[in-house]
Every structure is written in structure tokens, then in C-alpha cells.
Write an enzyme that holds these catalytic residues in place. Structure first.
Site, PDB file in Angstrom:
ATOM      1  N   TRP A 102       0.815  -1.215   0.000  1.00  0.00           N
ATOM      2  CA  TRP A 102       0.000   0.000   0.000  1.00  0.00           C
ATOM      3  C   TRP A 102       0.842   1.255   0.000  1.00  0.00           C
ATOM      4  O   TRP A 102       0.540   2.219  -0.714  1.00  0.00           O
ATOM      5  CB  TRP A 102      -1.004  -0.007   1.155  1.00  0.00           C
ATOM      6  CG  TRP A 102      -2.108  -0.989   0.902  1.00  0.00           C
ATOM      7  CD1 TRP A 102      -2.359  -2.143   1.595  1.00  0.00           C
ATOM      8  CD2 TRP A 102      -3.088  -0.945  -0.143  1.00  0.00           C
ATOM      9  NE1 TRP A 102      -3.437  -2.799   1.046  1.00  0.00           N
ATOM     10  CE2 TRP A 102      -3.903  -2.093  -0.014  1.00  0.00           C
ATOM     11  CE3 TRP A 102      -3.358  -0.044  -1.182  1.00  0.00           C
ATOM     12  CZ2 TRP A 102      -4.972  -2.358  -0.884  1.00  0.00           C
ATOM     13  CZ3 TRP A 102      -4.416  -0.312  -2.048  1.00  0.00           C
ATOM     14  CH2 TRP A 102      -5.209  -1.460  -1.891  1.00  0.00           C
ATOM     15  N   ASP A 176      -1.475   6.435   6.523  1.00  0.00           N
ATOM     16  CA  ASP A 176      -2.574   5.665   5.949  1.00  0.00           C
ATOM     17  C   ASP A 176      -2.869   4.560   6.959  1.00  0.00           C
ATOM     18  O   ASP A 176      -2.116   3.605   7.090  1.00  0.00           O
ATOM     19  CB  ASP A 176      -2.152   5.067   4.598  1.00  0.00           C
ATOM     20  CG  ASP A 176      -3.200   4.114   4.021  1.00  0.00           C
ATOM     21  OD1 ASP A 176      -4.248   3.894   4.667  1.00  0.00           O
ATOM     22  OD2 ASP A 176      -2.950   3.577   2.917  1.00  0.00           O
ATOM     23  N   LYS A 200     -12.595  -1.500   6.055  1.00  0.00           N
ATOM     24  CA  LYS A 200     -11.800  -2.540   6.712  1.00  0.00           C
ATOM     25  C   LYS A 200     -12.274  -2.739   8.154  1.00  0.00           C
ATOM     26  O   LYS A 200     -12.488  -3.843   8.589  1.00  0.00           O
ATOM     27  CB  LYS A 200     -10.315  -2.174   6.704  1.00  0.00           C
ATOM     28  CG  LYS A 200      -9.768  -1.759   5.340  1.00  0.00           C
ATOM     29  CD  LYS A 200      -9.518  -2.938   4.422  1.00  0.00           C
ATOM     30  CE  LYS A 200      -9.295  -2.544   2.971  1.00  0.00           C
ATOM     31  NZ  LYS A 200      -8.109  -1.756   2.705  1.00  0.00           N
TER      32      LYS A 200
HETATM   33  C1  LIG Z   1      -7.576  -1.178   1.369  1.00  0.00           C
HETATM   34  C2  LIG Z   1      -6.491  -0.199   1.550  1.00  0.00           C
HETATM   35  C3  LIG Z   1      -6.345   0.898   0.697  1.00  0.00           C
HETATM   36  C4  LIG Z   1      -7.212   1.123  -0.510  1.00  0.00           C
HETATM   37  O1  LIG Z   1      -8.474   1.449  -0.148  1.00  0.00           O
HETATM   38  P1  LIG Z   1      -9.616   1.710  -1.256  1.00  0.00           P
HETATM   39  O2  LIG Z   1     -10.740   2.094  -0.378  1.00  0.00           O
HETATM   40  O3  LIG Z   1      -9.820   0.438  -1.990  1.00  0.00           O
HETATM   41  O4  LIG Z   1      -9.157   2.808  -2.122  1.00  0.00           O
HETATM   42  C5  LIG Z   1      -5.314   1.792   0.954  1.00  0.00           C
HETATM   43  N1  LIG Z   1      -4.488   1.611   1.991  1.00  0.00           N
HETATM   44  C6  LIG Z   1      -4.589   0.561   2.825  1.00  0.00           C
HETATM   45  C7  LIG Z   1      -3.639   0.406   3.948  1.00  0.00           C
HETATM   46  C8  LIG Z   1      -5.600  -0.378   2.628  1.00  0.00           C
HETATM   47  O5  LIG Z   1      -5.719  -1.425   3.454  1.00  0.00           O
END
Ligand SMILES: *Cc1c(COP(=O)(O)O)cnc(C)c1O
Length: 373
Positions: A102, A176, A200
């Protein structure tokens, strides 16, 4: 009602059953309004009350300081990979620490807007460990430093946020935290901006949370769409355009569920964190003892949320992998397939996963080993 299966999806992921039941009960008529939340104006009294409660509960749960604004946006984590540089970089320098899939994506996207430098890269260790902050190459004049605090695919997690000041940098830290937000407290004194998609650990897909320190507002590049300019969004209380109302409503119920959550003599975020620690210990313990399976991440940065595991050496063949996943499904242990880029298995054990779910997985790991080991 018979027990639902345990859902180990990495995202969109399981939600607390109590929340789903409440949503079902309120689906056709929210609190006597005669409307589903999906059918309400985002500017009406009913939805505003839902929104304000969600924001207040979230601020309370994470102890978000008053000088941070909470934005309820759309676009997910990947859109933030562009939105953040458009708002914070001023076209200048951005340092990114690559610790897995990511953060690697974040660096690639930021390159479209800024001068990106990889401050450190865990690729040499196949992302099984975090490069120590003392080894990061940080530029003095960077607009911000980006890290991913929980790598959902690789299963590495920062247990402590880096202290950039102690590393000689005045740049704000951008995190993030998509896949572990609300699983543990955040040390806000070390953060300038935090973002995460809701799907998530918080609620339905479509909602993205952004926590931004006020001094970072108002510096968006001219090309930044108005709907993605943090200042525009903040000034309009996240209602510059129509926010993802239903997702905000469900997330708000999850916040209430978390506030009331109790475990091991604790309540709220402390309680869910303790249960997350206990669940992760149980699963890593079983994997470390297994002759058949292994987790490859260094002990000090193993994720509490996403636990990839693989068949060891001579056992590692697709047939056995498939047999494991088919047997898991037959037992009501769903979505354990590893990410397509790394293969193997992955158990995502977010806040909504009860201890019993991890116990059931551990029992299955042992039974499978007895049969095939
Ligand atoms: C799932 C995820 C993303 C991407 O998220 P989207 O909502 O699909 O754009 C970005 N960073 C992390 C750490 C993730 O787990």
C-alpha cells in the site's frame, strides 16, 4: 437464528452482528421518521443529528484533539493517495517510507503531483520487517512524510508512530491507517494527517475518514477538485457535496458499539485493543507452533489485524492450499484466501471478529495439520 460464519475478509470486512441487526430493524423507518436513512436529505434535521453524533463519538473514541478536523469523504484510500499530495505537497517534496504494497502505491500516485523520494524501502526483506526510523533518509524541506501504519497485504504494523522531530524533521507525518483505524489509540502529537477507508474496520465501503491538523488546511494545489480540497470539505462540515450518508450512519452505530464494548475489565477503545492483542497472540502462537504453517513477519512488527500465513517449505503446494481453504469454508471460516499478489492465506481479524472466531480458526489449523502434516 443460527450462528453466522466467521468472516476473515480483508475488506470490505465483517461488521458487528449487533450493528447489522440494528440497521435491519431501522431500515424502513428510522426513529419514527417514516424514512430509511438512505432516503433522507443530508441537510435535514434527522441526518444532521446522525452525522453530529457520529463525529462526536469518533472524536471521543480516538481522543482527537480540538485542532484536528474530522472529514467524512469519499474515494477510499487510493483516492487519498492523490488527494493528500494535492492538498499538502504544494508541488514540492514528499518523502515516503515503503513498507509494503500500500505504501508503494501511495508513492507511485504521489509522483504525479510532487517530487517523491523513497526514504526507506523494506523490499529487500520482502516486507517482513519495518526499516527502523533511524535509517530513514528524510529531506529537511519535505512537505510531509508518508507511511502506512498497517500494511494490509504484507501484515506489518507500526506499534509506535515515528517521532519525526527526534529524527530532525519538522515535516508533518501522514499516516494511511485504513486497515487498523480504531483498533488502537493514535498518538496525535506525532501526526499531521491520518486517513483510512471505512470498509476494513469501521463500516460500509464508500466512506473515507480524514483527520487533519488545522494548520494543514488551505494549501491545496490549483488543480485539486473542490470536492477534494480539505479546506472546502472542512468548512462545509463534510457537506460540500453529498456525503456517503448511509455509510456514515452505519459507521456511527459502530462507534456507539465500540464505546459500549467491554472486555477484560476494560471498556471502549482500550477494551477492543486488548481483545485485538489477545486474538493476534492466539493466532501467531498457533502458527509459530505449527509444523505445517508459518507467518514470516518479524515478531516486533506483526500486524494485529491482518495475518498472512503460508504452508511451510516442502508442504507448500497449491493442492494443499486449496484443500485448506475449501475445508475452512466448510467449517464456516470464510474469505481466508491470501491476496492475489502474495498467495497463501490471510486471516483479517478486525474489531468485529470475536475471540471465538480466532479460536475456531486455531482449532481448524490443528485439525488440518493432524490430517496432512
Ligand atoms: C484497502 C487499503 C487501501 C485502498 O483502499 P480503497 O478504499 O480500496 O481505495 C489503501 N491503503 C490501505 C492500507 C488499505 O488497506
Amino acid at each position: 437464528m443460527s450462528q453466522r460464519p466467521f468472516n476473515f475478509s480483508a475488506g470490505p470486512a465483517a461488521l458487528p452482528e449487533e450493528v447489522l441487526q440494528q440497521v435491519a430493524g431501522e431500515m424502513l423507518d428510522w426513529h419514527g421518521s417514516g424514512m430509511s436513512v438512505m432516503e433522507m436529505s443530508h441537510r435535514g434535521r434527522e441526518f444532521i443529528s446522525i452525522y453530529e453524533a457520529a463525529e462526536a463519538d469518533l472524536r471521543d473514541l480516538l481522543q482527537v484533539p480540538q485542532n484536528f478536523r474530522i472529514l467524512f469523504m469519499q474515494g477510499g484510500g487510493l483516492a487519498e493517495n492523490a488527494i493528500v499530495p494535492m492538498n499538502l505537497s504544494r508541488g514540492g517534496k514528499v518523502d515516503v517510507v515503503v513498507t509494503g504494497s500500500w505504501s508503494k502505491k501511495s508513492a507511485q500516485e504521489a509522483r504525479r503531483y510532487a517530487d517523491v523520494q523513497i526514504a526507506a524501502d523494506g523490499a529487500g526483506q520482502r516486507y517482513t520487517t519495518l526499516p527502523p526510523p533511524s535509517s530513514w533518509q528524510l529531506r529537511r524541506d519535505a512537505a510531509y512524510v508518508h507511511i502506512c501504519t498497517n500494511e494490509t497485504i504484507d501484515g506489518v504494523e507500526f506499534n509506535e508512530l515515528p517521532d519525526l522531530k527526534a529524527l530532525g524533521s519538522d515535516a508533518p507525518l501522514v499516516i494511511d491507517c485504513s486497515s487498523h483505524q480504531l483498533s488502537r489509540p493514535i498518538n496525535w502529537s506525532r501526526v499531521g494527517l491520518a486517513f483510512g477507508g471505512a470498509q476494513k474496520n469501521i463500516g460500509p465501503a464508500g466512506l473515507t475518514l480524514v483527520f487533519v491538523r488545522e494548520d494543514l488546511l488551505g494549501h491545496a494545489m490549483a488543480i485539486c477538485p473542490s470536492a477534494f480540497d480539505f479546506k472546502t470539505v472542512a468548512d462545509a462540515q463534510s457537506m460540500y457535496n453529498t456525503p456517503p450518508t448511509f455509510a456514515i450512519y452505519v459507521a456511527g452505530l459502530v462507534f456507539k458499539w465500540l464505546k459500549a464494548f467491554s472486555y477484560a475489565g476494560k471498556t471502549g477503545l482500550a477494551a477492543i485493543e486488548q481483545r485485538n492483542i489477545d486474538k493476534a497472540q492466539l493466532l501467531y502462537g498457533a502458527l509459530d507452533q505449527s509444523r505445517l504453517f508459518e507467518n514470516r513477519v518479524a515478531a516486533d512488527c506483526r500486524s494485529r489485524m491482518n495475518i498472512p500465513f503460508y504452508l511451510r517449505g516442502s508442504y507448500d503446494e497449491p493442492r494443499l492450499n486449496d484443500a485448506f481453504l475449501a475445508g475452512a469454508k466448510a467449517r464456516g471460516l470464510l474469505q481466508l484466501k491470501g491476496h492475489k499478489s502474495v498467495g497463501g492465506m490471510r486471516a483479517s481479524i478486525y474489531n468485529a471478529m470475536p475471540l471465538e472466531g480466532v479460536q475456531a480458526l486455531v482449532t481448524y489449523l490443528k485439525d488440518f495439520e493432524a490430517q496432512h502434516g
